[in-house]
Design an enzyme around this catalytic site. Structure first.
Site, PDB file in Angstrom:
ATOM      1  N   HIS A 112       0.382   2.970  -7.125  1.00 59.38           N
ATOM      2  CA  HIS A 112      -0.443   4.205  -7.083  1.00 59.38           C
ATOM      3  C   HIS A 112      -1.567   4.174  -8.129  1.00 59.38           C
ATOM      4  O   HIS A 112      -1.985   5.224  -8.616  1.00 59.38           O
ATOM      5  CB  HIS A 112       0.410   5.452  -7.332  1.00 59.38           C
TER       6      HIS A 112
ATOM      7  N   LEU B 277       0.866  -1.177   0.000  1.00 58.91           N
ATOM      8  CA  LEU B 277       0.000   0.000   0.000  1.00 58.91           C
ATOM      9  C   LEU B 277       0.904   1.229   0.000  1.00 58.91           C
ATOM     10  O   LEU B 277       1.976   1.219   0.627  1.00 58.91           O
ATOM     11  CB  LEU B 277      -0.913   0.027   1.234  1.00 58.91           C
ATOM     12  N   ASP B 278       0.457   2.279  -0.677  1.00 60.37           N
ATOM     13  CA  ASP B 278       1.231   3.517  -0.653  1.00 60.37           C
ATOM     14  C   ASP B 278       1.412   3.987   0.781  1.00 60.37           C
ATOM     15  O   ASP B 278       0.583   3.697   1.655  1.00 60.37           O
ATOM     16  CB  ASP B 278       0.518   4.608  -1.465  1.00 60.37           C
ATOM     17  N   THR B 279       2.479   4.715   1.017  1.00 60.99           N
ATOM     18  CA  THR B 279       2.765   5.181   2.372  1.00 60.99           C
ATOM     19  C   THR B 279       1.602   5.964   2.963  1.00 60.99           C
ATOM     20  O   THR B 279       1.259   5.806   4.144  1.00 60.99           O
ATOM     21  CB  THR B 279       4.038   6.045   2.380  1.00 60.99           C
TER      22      THR B 279
END
Length: 356
Positions: free
Chosen positions: A305, A220-222
């Site tokens: 993303h 998962l993106d930060t």
């Protein structure tokens, strides 16, 4: 006068001395008196004397006969029981070894029918996998809810190999080995790695007390929050992220509108990105407050993303993004930063998704 008195005393003393032998042989009333224990003598065959048993029969048994009174080492005329030499003890031990050296190992009897079979009892495997007590697992078998390699099991005591046999309960595969499965509600700002060389907060910080090494399923993106799976089942993790199996993920995105009616159609038809087209499987508006929209996007792709890039390319940058489901595993009311163990049913549904 004095001499006669002395004679009388002397005579009286002599009279007593003469009666000593009679006193030793007779008790009161002139009857023979039983000898005291310390006065007894036991005749033990040739060589025995009135002073004791024949030498070599052991000083502990006074008469050498079973049941005879024992003599302590300090009793008697200063004699002690002869001690066995080390050489004697060594020879005895050698004889015992020679006596039992040639004997074969004794085979223990089988404690139940079929003990020679390999594997484990089915109810034991189910209980270890978390389906309740062994009695509860036996009830699952009685209800014809358990199958092994596609065959429904009805008899108790069936044995399985956890490494090879496929066990299912209600059509869902059972993780028969020592696998662990967790769902973490990842907070924003946490890096999707188990370790971070820069010292940033990462997924490994939430599982530091686990004995088994876990790894994350996908990323998962930060700044993206929500469901991320952790496990030590390598094959399951690989399949869940492989495009071949197309496991769907659902996201909630906060965007600012107004949004056109055809936004959902555009996302489903495909948005051109720098690395190719990206298509959504499902789109709907969940909530609207003025120009603020909460939309739901479902897709099976896992490019970096991808949700943020699709909506940004459509003209709607994302303010906040949360993944609310990964396949059949949903976020529900799980709080941010909380780790929970998946249930057996959830693990079975995950395996079903990827044909395990």
């Amino acid at each position: 006068m004095r001499s006669s008195g002395s004679d009388r005393n002397s005579g009286r003393g002599n009279h007593r001395g003469a009666g000593d032998n009679r006193d030793e042989r007779q008790g009161q009333g002139g009857r023979p008196r039983k000898p005291r224990p310390e006065e007894r003598r036991y005749d033990v065959g040739p060589g025995a004397t009135k002073d004791g048993p024949k030498a070599g029969r052991g000083g502990a048994a006074r008469g050498g006969a079973k049941g005879g009174p024992k003599q302590s080492q300090s009793a008697g005329r200063g004699r002690t029981a002869p001690a066995r030499s080390r050489e004697y003890e060594t020879r005895t031990e050698e004889r015992n070894r020679e006596r039992y050296a040639g004997k074969k190992d004794v085979k223990l009897p089988k404690t139940f029918p079929g003990a020679e079979q390999e594997g484990e009892r089915l109810q034991k495997v189910l209980a270890r996998a978390g389906y309740g007590s062994r009695r509860a697992c036996e009830e699952l078998i009685e209800q014809a809810r358990v199958e092994i390699n596609g065959e429904i099991v009805l008899e108790q005591g069936r044995r399985v190999d956890p490494e090879k046999d496929e066990v299912k309960v209600d059509g869902l595969t059972v993780a028969t080995q020592s696998y662990q499965f967790f769902s973490l509600n990842k907070p924003a700002g946490v890096v999707s790695t188990m370790e971070d060389p820069d010292g940033r907060q990462c997924l490994g910080d939430y599982v530091t007390n686990r004995e088994t090494r876990l790894f994350h399923v996908g990323r998962l993106d930060t700044e993206t929050e929500g469901v991320i799976l952790l496990t030590n089942h390598g094959e399951l993790a690989h399949r869940l992220t492989h495009p071949k199996y197309g496991v769907k993920k659902t996201y909630l995105a906060h965007i600012v509108g107004p949004i056109p009616r055809d936004l959902g159609k555009r996302l489903k038809d495909g948005i051109q990105l720098e690395d190719g087209y990206a298509r959504a499987d499902h789109f709907r508006v969940v909530e609207q407050t003025g120009k603020n929209y909460l939309v739901e996007v479902t897709l099976h792709e896992g490019r970096k993303h991808i949700v943020r890039r699709m909506l940004a390319e459509a003209g709607f940058p994302v303010d906040k993004l949360v993944r609310v489901s990964f396949g059949p595993i949903t976020l529900g009311d799980q709080k941010s930063g909380w780790l929970r163990r998946l249930s057996n049913t959830e693990v079975g549904m995950l395996m079903k998704e990827v044909d395990l």
